[in-house]
Motif scaffolding. Structure first.
Motif, PDB file in Angstrom:
ATOM      1  N   SER A  30       0.701  -1.208   0.019  1.00  0.00           N
ATOM      2  CA  SER A  30       0.120  -0.105  -0.122  1.00  0.00           C
ATOM      3  C   SER A  30       0.818   1.283  -0.179  1.00  0.00           C
ATOM      4  CB  SER A  30      -0.983   0.015   1.277  1.00  0.00           C
ATOM      5  OG  SER A  30      -0.312  -0.199   2.330  1.00  0.00           O
ATOM      6  N   LEU A  31       2.144   1.205   0.205  1.00  0.00           N
ATOM      7  CA  LEU A  31       2.982   2.326   0.257  1.00  0.00           C
ATOM      8  C   LEU A  31       4.285   1.881  -0.459  1.00  0.00           C
ATOM      9  CD1 LEU A  31       3.334   4.230   3.892  1.00  0.00           C
ATOM     10  CD2 LEU A  31       2.484   5.010   1.473  1.00  0.00           C
ATOM     11  N   GLY A  32       4.763   2.673  -1.259  1.00  0.00           N
ATOM     12  CA  GLY A  32       5.890   2.330  -2.004  1.00  0.00           C
ATOM     13  C   GLY A  32       6.534   3.481  -2.852  1.00  0.00           C
ATOM     14  N   GLY A  33       8.098   3.423  -2.914  1.00  0.00           N
ATOM     15  CA  GLY A  33       8.639   4.539  -3.384  1.00  0.00           C
ATOM     16  C   GLY A  33       9.332   4.165  -4.609  1.00  0.00           C
ATOM     17  N   LYS A  34       9.737   4.926  -5.489  1.00  0.00           N
ATOM     18  CA  LYS A  34      10.476   4.697  -6.824  1.00  0.00           C
ATOM     19  C   LYS A  34      11.927   4.431  -6.465  1.00  0.00           C
ATOM     20  CE  LYS A  34      12.212   7.316 -10.867  1.00  0.00           C
ATOM     21  NZ  LYS A  34      12.399   8.657 -11.586  1.00  0.00           N
ATOM     22  N   THR A  35      12.358   3.376  -7.202  1.00  0.00           N
ATOM     23  CA  THR A  35      13.720   2.666  -7.067  1.00  0.00           C
ATOM     24  C   THR A  35      14.663   3.553  -7.583  1.00  0.00           C
ATOM     25  OG1 THR A  35      12.767   0.431  -7.163  1.00  0.00           O
ATOM     26  CG2 THR A  35      15.261   0.653  -7.534  1.00  0.00           C
ATOM     27  N   GLN A  36      15.530   3.751  -6.710  1.00  0.00           N
ATOM     28  CA  GLN A  36      16.984   4.526  -6.890  1.00  0.00           C
ATOM     29  C   GLN A  36      18.114   3.648  -6.802  1.00  0.00           C
ATOM     30  OE1 GLN A  36      16.447   8.716  -5.090  1.00  0.00           O
ATOM     31  NE2 GLN A  36      14.549   7.822  -4.458  1.00  0.00           N
ATOM     32  N   GLU A  37      19.326   4.418  -6.781  1.00  0.00           N
ATOM     33  CA  GLU A  37      20.752   3.839  -6.724  1.00  0.00           C
ATOM     34  C   GLU A  37      21.433   4.550  -5.767  1.00  0.00           C
ATOM     35  OE1 GLU A  37      23.023   0.893  -9.222  1.00  0.00           O
ATOM     36  OE2 GLU A  37      23.922   3.122  -9.443  1.00  0.00           O
ATOM     37  N   MET A  38      22.010   3.776  -4.649  1.00  0.00           N
ATOM     38  CA  MET A  38      22.902   4.174  -3.730  1.00  0.00           C
ATOM     39  C   MET A  38      24.232   3.718  -3.831  1.00  0.00           C
ATOM     40  SD  MET A  38      22.376   4.891   0.337  1.00  0.00           S
ATOM     41  CE  MET A  38      21.174   5.920   0.461  1.00  0.00           C
ATOM     42  N   GLU A  39      25.454   4.454  -3.422  1.00  0.00           N
ATOM     43  CA  GLU A  39      26.542   3.837  -3.395  1.00  0.00           C
ATOM     44  C   GLU A  39      27.398   4.245  -1.983  1.00  0.00           C
ATOM     45  OE1 GLU A  39      31.119   4.120  -5.716  1.00  0.00           O
ATOM     46  OE2 GLU A  39      29.144   4.692  -6.886  1.00  0.00           O
ATOM     47  N   MET A  40      28.007   3.280  -1.587  1.00  0.00           N
ATOM     48  CA  MET A  40      28.723   3.455  -0.157  1.00  0.00           C
ATOM     49  C   MET A  40      29.926   2.522  -0.235  1.00  0.00           C
ATOM     50  SD  MET A  40      25.990   3.612   3.162  1.00  0.00           S
ATOM     51  CE  MET A  40      27.233   4.083   4.138  1.00  0.00           C
ATOM     52  N   GLY A  98      31.960   2.182  -2.318  1.00  0.00           N
ATOM     53  CA  GLY A  98      32.228   1.463  -3.647  1.00  0.00           C
ATOM     54  C   GLY A  98      31.175   0.630  -3.888  1.00  0.00           C
ATOM     55  N   VAL A  99      30.192   0.384  -2.857  1.00  0.00           N
ATOM     56  CA  VAL A  99      29.292  -0.727  -3.356  1.00  0.00           C
ATOM     57  C   VAL A  99      27.936   0.063  -3.675  1.00  0.00           C
ATOM     58  CG1 VAL A  99      27.815  -2.645  -2.383  1.00  0.00           C
ATOM     59  CG2 VAL A  99      30.231  -2.239  -1.517  1.00  0.00           C
ATOM     60  N   LYS A 100      27.381  -0.388  -4.805  1.00  0.00           N
ATOM     61  CA  LYS A 100      26.189   0.151  -5.459  1.00  0.00           C
ATOM     62  C   LYS A 100      24.957  -0.778  -4.897  1.00  0.00           C
ATOM     63  CE  LYS A 100      28.045   2.544  -9.330  1.00  0.00           C
ATOM     64  NZ  LYS A 100      28.207   2.932 -10.666  1.00  0.00           N
ATOM     65  N   PHE A 101      23.754  -0.381  -4.518  1.00  0.00           N
ATOM     66  CA  PHE A 101      22.634  -1.049  -4.108  1.00  0.00           C
ATOM     67  C   PHE A 101      21.331  -0.179  -4.511  1.00  0.00           C
ATOM     68  CE2 PHE A 101      24.779   0.728  -0.434  1.00  0.00           C
ATOM     69  CZ  PHE A 101      23.843   1.264   0.176  1.00  0.00           C
ATOM     70  N   PRO A 102      20.326  -0.837  -4.656  1.00  0.00           N
ATOM     71  CA  PRO A 102      18.968  -0.245  -4.825  1.00  0.00           C
ATOM     72  C   PRO A 102      18.297   0.215  -3.593  1.00  0.00           C
ATOM     73  CG  PRO A 102      18.591  -2.551  -5.075  1.00  0.00           C
ATOM     74  CD  PRO A 102      20.237  -2.351  -5.080  1.00  0.00           C
ATOM     75  N   PHE A 103      17.554   1.556  -3.706  1.00  0.00           N
ATOM     76  CA  PHE A 103      16.562   1.577  -2.340  1.00  0.00           C
ATOM     77  C   PHE A 103      15.457   2.494  -3.009  1.00  0.00           C
ATOM     78  CE2 PHE A 103      18.949   5.644  -3.188  1.00  0.00           C
ATOM     79  CZ  PHE A 103      18.250   6.611  -2.876  1.00  0.00           C
ATOM     80  N   ALA A 104      14.463   2.553  -1.755  1.00  0.00           N
ATOM     81  CA  ALA A 104      13.582   3.513  -2.217  1.00  0.00           C
ATOM     82  C   ALA A 104      13.019   4.128  -1.046  1.00  0.00           C
ATOM     83  CB  ALA A 104      12.126   2.576  -2.659  1.00  0.00           C
ATOM     84  N   ILE A 105      12.169   5.139  -0.938  1.00  0.00           N
ATOM     85  CA  ILE A 105      11.678   5.885   0.313  1.00  0.00           C
ATOM     86  C   ILE A 105      10.488   6.125   0.468  1.00  0.00           C
ATOM     87  CG2 ILE A 105      12.429   7.881   1.677  1.00  0.00           C
ATOM     88  CD1 ILE A 105      14.522   8.698  -0.154  1.00  0.00           C
ATOM     89  N   VAL A 106       9.808   5.959   1.615  1.00  0.00           N
ATOM     90  CA  VAL A 106       8.582   6.361   1.796  1.00  0.00           C
ATOM     91  C   VAL A 106       8.474   7.108   3.300  1.00  0.00           C
ATOM     92  CG1 VAL A 106       7.349   4.470   0.398  1.00  0.00           C
ATOM     93  CG2 VAL A 106       8.000   4.079   2.781  1.00  0.00           C
ATOM     94  N   SER A 107       7.159   7.687   3.446  1.00  0.00           N
ATOM     95  CA  SER A 107       7.075   8.421   4.611  1.00  0.00           C
ATOM     96  C   SER A 107       5.582   8.160   5.025  1.00  0.00           C
ATOM     97  CB  SER A 107       7.470   9.839   4.456  1.00  0.00           C
ATOM     98  OG  SER A 107       6.581  10.680   3.601  1.00  0.00           O
TER      99      SER A 107
END
Length: 259
Positions: free
Chosen positions: A222-232, A234-243
Motif C-alpha cells: 500500500s506504500l512504495g517509493g521509486k527505486t533509486q541507486e545508492m553507493e557506499m 564503492g558498493v552500489k545497491f537499490p533503495f526506495a523511500i516512503v514516509s
C-alpha cells in the motif's frame, strides 16, 4: 576535527553531539551512584574518553548501539586502552569492519546480549535487541526515567533499512513489534536517538506507531517509493523511500522486503 558539543540533559545524563559531515551524530553518558556507561562513541571525534572523565571518575563502560562507524567511532579504542569494557552485539562485528577504515581487534569487545541489565546504582538500563538497521542493533531502556537510548534502531525521523547488511523488512517488523511490546507500558516514553537533528521534534510512542505502519504498508504494497541507486564504500545497491506521519523517510531495499 569536527565540533563536539556536550549538553547536560538532566541529573546523571549528558548528550554528546558531533557535527559530522552529512549529519550530526549523538552519544550519551549515563552516570549512576556507583558506575557510569557511555552509549556510543560518535564518529571522528577523538579525546572522547578524556571528556567523559571530566564529568565522572566512576567505573566506566562503553556500550555500542550498533557497529556503524558513526557510532563506533575513532574514540572507541580510547575506552579500550583505558581498560573500559566495550559492549557490542558481535553480530555487528562484520558491520564494523566492513564500513570502517579503522581497525578494531575483536578482542576488545564483550558480546552484548538481549536482556543484559546495566545497574549503575539508582539507574538501570535494560538492553533490548532490535535487529534491522543492522543485525546487532540494540536499545537501552531506562524504565524509571521513561526514556530509551535507541541509536539508529528506530531511526531519528528517517531510518535506513536499505543497506546490504540490513535485515529484510519482514524480520525487522517482528523485532520492532517485540520491542514496542516491551515499551508499551510507558506512554510518556522519550527516544534519545542517534541523530536528533534529523527530526524537528522529540520522538516517542506515536513515532514508533508511524514507523510500524510504514513497515507494514511497504510489505503489503500500500506504500512504495521509486527505486533509486545508492553507493557506499564503492558498493552500489537499490533503495526506495516512503514516509508516513512522523516517520519522515524510511529507506528500504525493494529487493529485500521478505525473507
Amino acid at each position: 576535527m569536527n565540533e563536539l558539543t556536550i549538553t547536560k540533559l538532566r541529573n546523571g545524563v549528558w548528550n554528546f553531539t558531533e557535527q559530522a559531515p552529512g549529519t550530526a551524530v549523538d552519544a550519551y553518558l549515563v552516570v549512576g551512584s556507583e558506575r557510569a556507561l557511555m552509549i556510543d562513541a560518535l564518529q571522528d571525534v577523538t579525546g572522547l574518553y578524556n571528556e567523559v572523565r571530566k564529568l565522572t571518575n566512576l567505573p566506566l563502560g562503553l556500550a555500542l548501539t550498533h557497529g556503524h562507524f558513526d557510532h563506533a567511532g575513532a574514540s572507541t579504542q580510547e575506552f579500550a586502552d583505558a581498560g573500559c569494557t566495550i559492549y557490542m552485539d558481535m553480530e555487528d562485528y562484520p558491520v564494523l569492519t566492513g564500513y570502517s577504515t579503522r581497525t578494531f581487534s575483536r578482542d576488545i569487545f564483550t558480546h552484548l546480549e538481549d536482556g543484559r541489565i546495566f545497574d549503575l546504582g539508582g539507574i538501570c538500563l535494560e538492553t533490548v535487541a532490535v535487529a534491522g538497521h543492522t543485525p546487532g542493533s540494540v536499545i537501552f531502556l531506562d524504565r524509571t526515567a521513561k526514556e530509551v537510548f535507541s541509536g539508529d534502531s528506530f531511526g531519528s525521523g528517517p531510518i535506513w533499512l536499505q543497506l546490504p547488511d540490513s535485515l529484510p523488512l519482514s524480520r525487522y517488523q517482528a523485532n520492532l513489534e517485540r520491542a514496542m511490546q516491551k515499551l508499551s507500558d510507558i506512554p510518556e516514553l522519550l527516544l534519545r536517538v542517534g541523530h536528533k537533528n534529523q527530526s524537528p521534534e522529540a520522538l516517542g510512542p506515536s513515532y514508533l506507531q508511524d514507523l510500524l505502519y510504514t513497515v507494514k504498508a511497504v510489505r503489503d504494497g500500500s506504500l512504495g517509493g521509486k527505486t533509486q541507486e545508492m553507493e557506499m564504500r564503492g558498493v552500489k545497491f537499490p533503495f526506495a523511500i516512503v514516509s508516513h506521519g512522523k516517520m519522515l523517510g524510511m529507506f528500504y531495499s525493494p529487493e529485500h522486503i521478505k525473507e
